[in-house]
Enzyme design. Structure first.
Site, short mmCIF file in Angstrom:
data_model
loop_
_atom_site.label_atom_id
_atom_site.label_comp_id
_atom_site.label_asym_id
_atom_site.label_seq_id
_atom_site.Cartn_x
_atom_site.Cartn_y
_atom_site.Cartn_z
N GLU A 87 0.33 -1.52 -0.01
CA GLU A 87 -0.10 0.64 0.01
C GLU A 87 0.79 1.37 0.29
OE1 GLU A 87 -4.09 -0.46 1.45
OE2 GLU A 87 -2.94 -1.30 3.53
N GLU B 190 -4.17 -9.73 2.40
CA GLU B 190 -5.06 -9.28 4.60
C GLU B 190 -6.16 -9.68 4.13
OE1 GLU B 190 -3.10 -5.06 3.36
OE2 GLU B 190 -3.50 -6.73 2.05
#
Length: 119
Positions: free
Chosen positions: A20, A40
């Site tokens: 990210e 995730e």
């Protein structure tokens, strides 16, 4: 919103938050051996630092959904093939091949530092 270009260098693992952070940069450079993914979903959570917004803008909605839903991990060559990284280099013995390519790009940009990079 930085007034200068940002380059993410991926010589190792960029999983979850690491990817990210790289997605927030203007340019991404990876070694062939680098591992990256928004993993995730394997933990029953969703990317929380902008990955669900930035990834589709970079590689397209369909491919981004597939990577997010599966939690798949890509190497540098796979990431280059889908447009996730701009440059991919063969890893060297020191393990810093992407760093050297990123540094080379930065040096190429230096003569233009007086320009505004707010694209």
């Amino acid at each position: 919103n930085l007034p200068m270009p940002t380059i993410a260098v991926l010589d190792g693992a960029a999983l979850g938050g690491g990817l990210e952070m790289a997605l927030a940069c203007d340019i991404r450079v990876a070694a062939t051996s680098a591992k990256m993914g928004l993993v995730e979903s394997k933990l029953a959570i969703i990317p929380g630092a902008g990955g669900t917004q930035r990834l589709p803008r970079i590689i397209g909605v369909s491919q981004a959904k597939e990577l997010i839903f599966s939690g798949r991990v890509l190497d540098g060559a796979e990431a280059k093939a889908i447009g996730l990284v701009s440059h991919v280099v063969e890893q060297n013995e020191a393990g810093d091949a992407a760093y050297h390519r990123g540094l080379s790009l930065a040096k190429e940009f230096i003569p233009q530092v007086r320009l505004s990079f707010s694209i």
